[in-house]
Scaffold this motif. Structure first.
Motif, mmCIF file in Angstrom:
data_model
loop_
_atom_site.group_PDB
_atom_site.id
_atom_site.type_symbol
_atom_site.label_atom_id
_atom_site.label_comp_id
_atom_site.label_asym_id
_atom_site.label_seq_id
_atom_site.Cartn_x
_atom_site.Cartn_y
_atom_site.Cartn_z
ATOM 1 N N ARG A 186 30.253 51.072 41.617
ATOM 2 C CA ARG A 186 30.182 49.814 42.379
ATOM 3 C C ARG A 186 31.514 49.588 43.091
ATOM 4 N NH1 ARG A 186 27.009 47.796 37.549
ATOM 5 N NH2 ARG A 186 28.964 47.131 36.602
ATOM 6 N N ASN A 187 31.436 49.421 44.417
ATOM 7 C CA ASN A 187 32.640 49.278 45.235
ATOM 8 C C ASN A 187 32.764 47.868 45.803
ATOM 9 O OD1 ASN A 187 33.681 52.239 45.547
ATOM 10 N ND2 ASN A 187 31.475 52.359 45.872
ATOM 11 N N LEU A 188 33.995 47.449 45.992
ATOM 12 C CA LEU A 188 34.292 46.150 46.607
ATOM 13 C C LEU A 188 35.464 46.326 47.561
ATOM 14 C CD1 LEU A 188 34.043 43.028 46.781
ATOM 15 C CD2 LEU A 188 35.588 42.896 44.816
ATOM 16 N N THR A 189 35.293 45.891 48.794
ATOM 17 C CA THR A 189 36.375 45.964 49.784
ATOM 18 C C THR A 189 36.724 44.548 50.235
ATOM 19 O OG1 THR A 189 35.560 48.106 50.548
ATOM 20 C CG2 THR A 189 37.109 46.960 51.979
ATOM 21 N N ILE A 190 38.018 44.231 50.204
ATOM 22 C CA ILE A 190 38.482 42.873 50.530
ATOM 23 C C ILE A 190 39.500 42.966 51.661
ATOM 24 C CG2 ILE A 190 39.553 40.775 49.613
ATOM 25 C CD1 ILE A 190 38.831 41.823 46.787
ATOM 26 N N MET A 191 39.215 42.291 52.756
ATOM 27 C CA MET A 191 40.162 42.222 53.873
ATOM 28 C C MET A 191 40.959 40.931 53.741
ATOM 29 S SD MET A 191 39.438 42.397 57.988
ATOM 30 C CE MET A 191 40.795 42.156 59.159
ATOM 31 N N GLY A 248 29.367 49.311 49.339
ATOM 32 C CA GLY A 248 29.433 48.216 48.376
ATOM 33 C C GLY A 248 29.597 46.852 49.012
ATOM 34 N N LYS A 249 30.114 45.918 48.218
ATOM 35 C CA LYS A 249 30.256 44.537 48.679
ATOM 36 C C LYS A 249 31.530 44.356 49.494
ATOM 37 C CE LYS A 249 27.423 42.448 45.081
ATOM 38 N NZ LYS A 249 27.314 41.412 44.031
ATOM 39 N N LYS A 250 31.488 43.335 50.370
ATOM 40 C CA LYS A 250 32.591 43.108 51.304
ATOM 41 C C LYS A 250 32.994 41.641 51.274
ATOM 42 C CE LYS A 250 30.303 46.599 54.133
ATOM 43 N NZ LYS A 250 29.325 46.876 53.062
ATOM 44 N N VAL A 251 34.312 41.409 51.284
ATOM 45 C CA VAL A 251 34.853 40.048 51.226
ATOM 46 C C VAL A 251 35.936 39.888 52.280
ATOM 47 C CG1 VAL A 251 36.119 38.365 49.804
ATOM 48 C CG2 VAL A 251 34.367 39.834 48.758
ATOM 49 N N ILE A 252 35.966 38.692 52.901
ATOM 50 C CA ILE A 252 37.047 38.335 53.826
ATOM 51 C C ILE A 252 37.824 37.193 53.203
ATOM 52 C CG2 ILE A 252 37.618 37.428 56.114
ATOM 53 C CD1 ILE A 252 34.925 38.595 57.082
ATOM 54 N N CYS A 253 39.147 37.355 53.087
ATOM 55 C CA CYS A 253 40.009 36.306 52.549
ATOM 56 C C CYS A 253 40.936 35.815 53.646
ATOM 57 C CB CYS A 253 40.854 36.844 51.386
ATOM 58 S SG CYS A 253 40.072 36.691 49.791
ATOM 59 N N GLY A 254 40.803 34.541 54.011
ATOM 60 C CA GLY A 254 41.712 33.959 54.999
ATOM 61 C C GLY A 254 41.001 33.476 56.248
ATOM 62 N N ILE A 313 33.571 27.871 50.998
ATOM 63 C CA ILE A 313 33.361 29.293 51.246
ATOM 64 C C ILE A 313 32.417 29.437 52.441
ATOM 65 C CG2 ILE A 313 33.712 29.923 48.847
ATOM 66 C CD1 ILE A 313 30.661 30.144 48.554
ATOM 67 N N GLY A 314 32.276 30.662 52.908
ATOM 68 C CA GLY A 314 31.388 30.908 54.033
ATOM 69 C C GLY A 314 30.686 32.249 53.879
ATOM 70 N N TYR A 315 29.732 32.489 54.760
ATOM 71 C CA TYR A 315 28.996 33.743 54.743
ATOM 72 C C TYR A 315 28.832 34.251 56.165
ATOM 73 C CZ TYR A 315 27.862 32.272 49.995
ATOM 74 O OH TYR A 315 27.960 31.849 48.688
ATOM 75 N N MET A 316 28.710 35.551 56.291
ATOM 76 C CA MET A 316 28.502 36.184 57.578
ATOM 77 C C MET A 316 27.561 37.367 57.355
ATOM 78 S SD MET A 316 31.309 38.107 60.034
ATOM 79 C CE MET A 316 32.273 36.646 60.397
ATOM 80 N N GLU A 317 26.730 37.649 58.329
ATOM 81 C CA GLU A 317 25.807 38.771 58.206
ATOM 82 C C GLU A 317 26.592 40.069 57.950
ATOM 83 O OE1 GLU A 317 22.359 41.106 60.802
ATOM 84 O OE2 GLU A 317 23.172 39.199 61.522
ATOM 85 N N GLY A 318 26.227 40.763 56.875
ATOM 86 C CA GLY A 318 26.908 42.005 56.523
ATOM 87 C C GLY A 318 28.138 41.806 55.653
ATOM 88 N N ILE A 319 28.530 40.538 55.441
ATOM 89 C CA ILE A 319 29.688 40.210 54.599
ATOM 90 C C ILE A 319 29.190 39.367 53.430
ATOM 91 C CG2 ILE A 319 31.952 39.110 54.483
ATOM 92 C CD1 ILE A 319 31.884 41.537 56.339
ATOM 93 N N ASP A 320 29.596 39.727 52.222
ATOM 94 C CA ASP A 320 29.068 39.037 51.035
ATOM 95 C C ASP A 320 29.758 37.715 50.734
ATOM 96 O OD1 ASP A 320 27.132 41.162 49.707
ATOM 97 O OD2 ASP A 320 28.893 42.254 50.417
ATOM 98 N N LEU A 321 31.016 37.571 51.164
ATOM 99 C CA LEU A 321 31.740 36.336 50.868
ATOM 100 C C LEU A 321 32.900 36.172 51.834
ATOM 101 C CD1 LEU A 321 32.245 33.913 48.885
ATOM 102 C CD2 LEU A 321 33.729 35.460 47.584
ATOM 103 N N VAL A 322 33.081 34.924 52.326
ATOM 104 C CA VAL A 322 34.241 34.583 53.152
ATOM 105 C C VAL A 322 34.945 33.420 52.458
ATOM 106 C CG1 VAL A 322 35.075 33.814 55.401
ATOM 107 C CG2 VAL A 322 33.037 35.278 55.258
ATOM 108 N N THR A 323 36.239 33.594 52.155
ATOM 109 C CA THR A 323 36.987 32.544 51.472
ATOM 110 C C THR A 323 38.289 32.255 52.214
ATOM 111 O OG1 THR A 323 38.419 33.923 50.072
ATOM 112 C CG2 THR A 323 36.173 33.533 49.287
ATOM 113 N N GLU A 324 38.914 31.161 51.831
ATOM 114 C CA GLU A 324 40.282 30.868 52.256
ATOM 115 C C GLU A 324 41.187 31.912 51.592
ATOM 116 O OE1 GLU A 324 44.231 29.525 51.587
ATOM 117 O OE2 GLU A 324 42.685 29.743 50.035
ATOM 118 N N GLY A 325 42.408 32.056 52.068
ATOM 119 C CA GLY A 325 43.281 33.113 51.570
ATOM 120 C C GLY A 325 44.172 32.780 50.396
ATOM 121 N N ILE A 326 45.341 32.176 50.673
ATOM 122 C CA ILE A 326 46.378 31.990 49.667
ATOM 123 C C ILE A 326 45.936 31.149 48.481
ATOM 124 C CG2 ILE A 326 48.644 30.967 49.230
ATOM 125 C CD1 ILE A 326 48.777 33.650 50.592
ATOM 126 N N ILE A 327 45.269 30.036 48.733
ATOM 127 C CA ILE A 327 44.831 29.173 47.624
ATOM 128 C C ILE A 327 43.870 29.932 46.714
ATOM 129 C CG2 ILE A 327 43.518 27.097 47.023
ATOM 130 C CD1 ILE A 327 44.575 25.807 49.607
#
Length: 379
Positions: A223-228, A250-256, A285-299
């Motif tokens: 199981r893979n997870l990639t976080i930008m 695998g799953k994809k996350v955007i932070c920031g 939090i947010g969502y985008m097609e093809g992205i599993d999770l979008v969050t704020e960054g530093i906090i």
């Protein structure tokens, strides 16, 4: 790509402060090596002998040292007991290639190695290797997702030895029956290993007993997870990093926030904000097609770090969801932008290291200690 899920449980011999059995393992994206060793006797001496044996085997096999050389080194390092004429430590080492599924198991005086496929015993031929006059057995097969290997010391099979019910010990056949029943009822592996050790402890009541160890290795899909996290230092690298994110397995996350804007621009898509996830301690939090999770960054990253360090249990939905994904993943890749937001500089850190870099570095170390494979790439 496959991976190995490793669970184990142990008990010390009654009256001893340390266990004479040792488990050592090493993992990478491409392979896993697990060794279980039982030192002769019990207590500190047995622990030292088994630790040395398991450590040598795991490290050498992981580094592709020929198996005859591995055991020659171990045998020459650990002489036989002059009184009983047996080895000072038994050993079982399991090697799994994550790409091909090739599984090799090497046994040296080791009592129990059981392989299960579809909840039933999977018999594999054992070939004898004569190394320095000692008998080493090798089992080789192509593993499949769902296969389970059990390595256990004689503290399990010989539990209860000398009692009226089990004068010769619990025995391998009873162990097989116990495992068959537990696997049939879909009991999870941590519970199975703990159950067998507790059972041995109960059977040893009123006897001298012995150290006991059960190690379960489950083969499954990786199981893979990639976080930008954060924008790249150079704008011309924006598309390179975004493409790497969306094309990863695998799953994809955007932070920031800024990071999500870059992804929106490159992909031509919009982040859908989940306003119900807003809380007093974290942004939504947010969502985008093809992205599993979008969050704020530093906090969010700060809350993840503080949670893992047991500094707080009060975290936002974004941090909780990210932690759940981190716990589920085997291989975690951080794509970290070098562009530094001046608002996120902490004067307590010297050498102009950003808070973001420090958080990711520290979270990565925590995850590695938890058995995860962590890759950090900077752009």
């Amino acid at each position: 790509m496959l991976t190995c899920e490793i669970h184990y449980a142990q008990k010390n011999k009654a009256g001893e402060e340390v266990c004479g059995d040792t488990i050592k393992f090493k993992k990478s994206e491409l392979k896993t090596v697990v060794s279980v060793s039982d030192g002769l006797g019990s207590g500190i001496k047995a622990s030292i002998l088994s630790t040395l044996t398991a450590s040598m085997s795991t490290t050498m096999v992981f580094n592709n040292i020929p198996i005859d050389e591995v055991f020659r080194s171990i045998i020459s390092t650990l002489p036989t007991c002059k009184v009983r004429g047996i080895s000072y430590a038994t050993l079982a080492t399991c090697y799994v290639d994550h790409q091909s599924g090739q599984c090799d198991i090497y046994e040296y005086d080791f009592p129990v190695v059981l392989i299960y496929r579809n909840d039933s015993i999977f018999d594999v031929e054992k070939k004898l290797l004569e190394i320095e006059g000692r008998k080493v057995y090798r089992s080789s097969f192509t593993s499949q997702p769902g296969d389970i290997l059990f390595l256990m010391t004689d503290g399990i099979t010989q539990a209860g030895m000398g009692t009226k019910r089990f004068p010769f010990g619990f025995g391998i056949e009873n162990v097989k029956m116990e495992l068959k029943n537990l696997l049939k009822h879909k009991v999870d592996l941590p519970s199975i290993t703990q159950h067998l050790v507790r059972l041995a402890e109960a059977l040893d009541t009123g006897t001298k007993g012995d150290d006991a160890t059960v190690c379960a290795i489950k083969i499954r899909e990786q199981r893979n997870l990639t976080i930008m996290v954060g924008p790249p230092e150079k704008k011309e690298h924006d598309e390179i990093v975004v493409r790497k994110l969306v094309e990863s397995n695998g799953k994809k996350v955007i932070c920031g926030g800024t990071t999500s804007q870059i992804v929106e621009k490159i992909l031509g898509q919009k982040v859908e904000i989940d306003f119900s996830s807003i809380s007093p301690i974290s942004p939504p939090i947010g969502y985008m097609e093809g992205i599993d999770l979008v969050t704020e960054g530093i906090i969010t990253l700060t809350q993840v770090f503080r949670y893992y360090e047991s500094q707080t249990e009060e975290i936002g939905i974004g941090a909780q969801k990210l932690i759940d994904m981190l716990e589920e993943a085997d291989v975690i890749t951080f794509l970290v932008g070098r562009a530094i937001n001046p608002a996120h500089q902490n004067p307590l850190f010297s050498h102009d290291i950003s808070l973001k870099f420090r958080l990711i570095h520290d979270i990565g170390l925590i995850l590695q200690k938890r058995g995860k494979i962590v890759n950090i790439e900077y752009y």
